[in-house]
Write a protein that holds these residues in place. Structure first.
Motif, PDB file in Angstrom:
ATOM      1  N   LEU A  22      13.772 138.458  66.649  1.00  0.00           N
ATOM      2  CA  LEU A  22      15.123 138.396  66.098  1.00  0.00           C
ATOM      3  C   LEU A  22      15.152 137.619  64.781  1.00  0.00           C
ATOM      4  CD1 LEU A  22      17.203 137.795  69.344  1.00  0.00           C
ATOM      5  CD2 LEU A  22      16.956 139.916  68.056  1.00  0.00           C
ATOM      6  N   GLY A  23      14.359 136.557  64.691  1.00  0.00           N
ATOM      7  CA  GLY A  23      14.274 135.789  63.452  1.00  0.00           C
ATOM      8  C   GLY A  23      13.694 136.609  62.312  1.00  0.00           C
ATOM      9  N   VAL A  24      12.687 137.424  62.612  1.00  0.00           N
ATOM     10  CA  VAL A  24      12.102 138.299  61.594  1.00  0.00           C
ATOM     11  C   VAL A  24      13.148 139.292  61.089  1.00  0.00           C
ATOM     12  CG1 VAL A  24      10.424 140.154  61.231  1.00  0.00           C
ATOM     13  CG2 VAL A  24       9.729 138.067  62.412  1.00  0.00           C
ATOM     14  N   VAL A  25      13.848 139.926  62.023  1.00  0.00           N
ATOM     15  CA  VAL A  25      14.870 140.907  61.640  1.00  0.00           C
ATOM     16  C   VAL A  25      15.958 140.228  60.808  1.00  0.00           C
ATOM     17  CG1 VAL A  25      16.686 142.405  62.554  1.00  0.00           C
ATOM     18  CG2 VAL A  25      14.415 142.436  63.581  1.00  0.00           C
ATOM     19  N   ARG A  26      16.400 139.060  61.232  1.00  0.00           N
ATOM     20  CA  ARG A  26      17.472 138.342  60.521  1.00  0.00           C
ATOM     21  C   ARG A  26      17.042 137.975  59.110  1.00  0.00           C
ATOM     22  NH1 ARG A  26      21.433 134.029  61.708  1.00  0.00           N
ATOM     23  NH2 ARG A  26      22.151 133.485  59.645  1.00  0.00           N
ATOM     24  N   ASN A  27      15.837 137.416  58.960  1.00  0.00           N
ATOM     25  CA  ASN A  27      15.405 136.960  57.640  1.00  0.00           C
ATOM     26  C   ASN A  27      15.117 138.113  56.691  1.00  0.00           C
ATOM     27  OD1 ASN A  27      15.345 133.975  57.514  1.00  0.00           O
ATOM     28  ND2 ASN A  27      14.142 134.240  59.367  1.00  0.00           N
ATOM     29  N   PHE A  28      14.515 139.196  57.188  1.00  0.00           N
ATOM     30  CA  PHE A  28      14.293 140.334  56.307  1.00  0.00           C
ATOM     31  C   PHE A  28      15.613 141.010  55.939  1.00  0.00           C
ATOM     32  CE2 PHE A  28       9.758 140.373  57.867  1.00  0.00           C
ATOM     33  CZ  PHE A  28       9.220 140.006  56.637  1.00  0.00           C
ATOM     34  N   GLY A  29      16.576 141.012  56.861  1.00  0.00           N
ATOM     35  CA  GLY A  29      17.915 141.523  56.546  1.00  0.00           C
ATOM     36  C   GLY A  29      18.600 140.668  55.495  1.00  0.00           C
ATOM     37  N   ASP A  30      18.464 139.353  55.615  1.00  0.00           N
ATOM     38  CA  ASP A  30      19.034 138.453  54.618  1.00  0.00           C
ATOM     39  C   ASP A  30      18.368 138.633  53.256  1.00  0.00           C
ATOM     40  OD1 ASP A  30      20.800 137.440  56.458  1.00  0.00           O
ATOM     41  OD2 ASP A  30      19.693 135.569  56.798  1.00  0.00           O
ATOM     42  N   ALA A  31      17.070 138.925  53.246  1.00  0.00           N
ATOM     43  CA  ALA A  31      16.366 139.174  51.981  1.00  0.00           C
ATOM     44  C   ALA A  31      16.933 140.418  51.295  1.00  0.00           C
ATOM     45  CB  ALA A  31      14.863 139.332  52.222  1.00  0.00           C
ATOM     46  N   GLU A  32      17.173 141.462  52.069  1.00  0.00           N
ATOM     47  CA  GLU A  32      17.762 142.687  51.494  1.00  0.00           C
ATOM     48  C   GLU A  32      19.163 142.409  50.970  1.00  0.00           C
ATOM     49  OE1 GLU A  32      16.517 145.773  50.871  1.00  0.00           O
ATOM     50  OE2 GLU A  32      14.603 144.853  51.430  1.00  0.00           O
TER      51      GLU A  32
END
Length: 175
Positions: A22-32
């Motif tokens: 979930l942290g990976v998904v959240r951080n990559f989403g925030d990067a986008e």
């Protein structure tokens, strides 16, 4: 006692891998999101500079109110770069991976490798916590720093249990 440590270690691994994902998904989403909003932020900064020039002409309570709004807007525009979020996403993935490797050492003697894994997990977790932006108090339900803490704690626990189990079964002393 060893069975209890294995059970708790497996629970920590499951939580760490789930929250790490979930942290990976959240951080990559925030990067986008940061990439997409970069142009809007630049335009907002220009508008903010115009507001600062205009507030110099005001005085009294109007100026105080405008300065308060300007301070709030500056705080909202202080967002991390897309690279920061990408780095954090990679760190979350490394923490999840370290938890999976820790699961192996819950059942297999690891010696020095388990100790190195514990050290690496602590270092990566602390770096993720320190690098994570923390702006949730007004603008969101949970900050990236909170997510980093939630991922780091079970990952470190899993590595700690693997470290505790590192010697495998004790051999009886021969006389």
């Amino acid at each position: 006692m060893r069975i209890l440590m294995r059970i708790l270690g497996i629970i920590a691994v499951i939580v760490a891998v789930g929250m790490g994902t979930l942290g990976v998904v959240r951080n990559f989403g925030d990067a986008e999101d940061a990439k997409e909003s970069a142009a809007m932020v630049e335009q907002a900064k220009k508008d903010l500079e115009t507001m600062k020039e205009n507030v110099k002409q005001l005085s009294g309570p109007e100026a105080d109110e405008m300065n308060s709004e300007i301070a709030d807007m500056e705080e909202m525009m202080d967002i991390a770069s897309p690279g920061t979020y990408t780095t954090l996403g990679i760190m979350m993935a490394l923490l999840a991976l370290a938890s999976i490797v820790s699961a192996v050492f819950l059942f297999k003697a690891g010696g020095k490798t388990a100790a190195m894994l514990l050290g690496a997990t602590v270092v990566i977790g602390l770096a993720a916590i320190v690098l994570s932006p923390d702006f949730s108090s007004k603008y969101g339900a949970m900050s990236n720093r909170s997510v980093a803490i939630i991922v780091t704690v079970p990952a470190v626990l899993a590595a700690l249990f693997a470290f505790a189990m590192r010697n495998g079964k004790k051999q009886p002393a021969h006389a």
